[in-house]
Write an enzyme that holds these catalytic residues in place. Sequence first.
Site, PDB file in Angstrom:
ATOM      1  N   ALA A   1       0.856  -1.188   0.000  1.00  0.00           N
ATOM      2  CA  ALA A   1       0.000   0.000   0.000  1.00  0.00           C
ATOM      3  C   ALA A   1       0.892   1.238   0.000  1.00  0.00           C
ATOM      4  O   ALA A   1       1.734   1.404   0.883  1.00  0.00           O
ATOM      5  CB  ALA A   1      -0.907  -0.007   1.228  1.00  0.00           C
TER       6      ALA A   1
ATOM      7  N   ASP B   1      19.450  -2.248  -8.859  1.00  0.00           N
ATOM      8  CA  ASP B   1      18.720  -1.442  -9.845  1.00  0.00           C
ATOM      9  C   ASP B   1      17.950  -0.367  -9.093  1.00  0.00           C
ATOM     10  O   ASP B   1      16.742  -0.200  -9.252  1.00  0.00           O
ATOM     11  CB  ASP B   1      17.770  -2.331 -10.655  1.00  0.00           C
ATOM     12  CG  ASP B   1      17.198  -1.616 -11.885  1.00  0.00           C
ATOM     13  OD1 ASP B   1      17.650  -0.498 -12.181  1.00  0.00           O
ATOM     14  OD2 ASP B   1      16.302  -2.171 -12.526  1.00  0.00           O
TER      15      ASP B   1
END
Length: 309
Positions: free
Chosen positions: A110, A216
Site C-alpha cells: 500500500a 537497480d
Amino acid sequence: MITVRDTSARHRRHGPGGASYAPSVPSPSDPGAAAARLTGASAHRTRPLSGALTEAALADGRVVIVKRDDRPGAVRAEAAGLRWLGDARAVRVPVVYGHDDRWLVSERVATGAPAPGAALRLGRALAALHRAGAPAFGAPPPGGPEAAFIGGAPMRNTPGREWPAWYAEHRVLPYLRAAVDAGTVRSAEAAVVERVCARLPALAGPAEPPARLHGDLWHGNVLWGTDGHAWLIDPAAHGGHRETDLAMLELFGCPFLDRVHEGYDEIAPREHGWPGRVGVHQLFPLLVHAVLFGRAYAEQALAIARRVP
C-alpha cells in the site's frame, strides 16, 4: 511489451440443442489462475496494472501482485533477489508468495507519498543491507541464476575478487561493447570509457568488502508505503560496491535524497572522497540505459567519463 500467448487446449463439447461450448479450464495466460496455483488460494478479483502486472484479491484475504516475465531465468532471479534482500532484515521488500518459470506472485504494498522520515529510515536500512554482505563481487543471490537481468537488459553475475577489475569486466565494458555494436556509441568515443576502466584501481577509493546490493536502485523501484517506510521492488541483486546503489539513486533522482544520505552515513559513513567517485559508479546504469534507450544516455556516460581526472 510482453507478448502473451494462450497455448491451452480448447476441447469442444456439445450442449443442449447441439450448441458447442468450451469447458471452464484455467488458461495458462490468466494471472488469476497463476496466483491461485502458486498460492493455493483462489483469486476472486483481478485488476490489470500494466502489460506485465496484475493485482489479484485472493479468497484468503491477501491482495497480491502477479507479474509475468517470459525471459528465461528472469522470474527466478527476481524471486531470489527479493528473498536475499529480505533475509538481511534491513530493508522492506514484498514477500514472495510463489513463483515458477513465468509467474511471480508477491505481496502488494500500500503506497502513499514520500516523506523525510521515510527517506531517513531508507538510508539507515540501505546501510544495514549493504553491511549484510555478499560472498563475492558479482555473486548472485542464493538460488539465483548467473544469467540475470537489470531492467530489460541481460546482466551476468560472474563472481570476482577485486572490485575495480570485476566492475570494468562485468558491469561497464559489456554494455559499452553492446552500445558500440548498436551504433549508439562510436568506436572512437568508446576509448574515453575504456581509459576510465583502465584507471579504476586508482579511482575506486579504499578497498571494501562486497556489499549486498539491490542493483537497480532508481526511484521507480522505491515504493513509499503508507506504513511510513520505503519498500524496494524489482531488484537486480548481486554482490557489489555499496556506492553503486547510492550513485544510481542519485542519478535518476529520489525524493528527500539528502535525508537518505543522512540516514546512511549515521550507520555506515562512506569513505573519504566518495563524491568524486559517484560518476564512476554511474557509468554502469547509464550504459545499460544507452543500450536500452539510445544516444542520450550514451552522451551522459561519455560526459562523465571525460570529467574523470
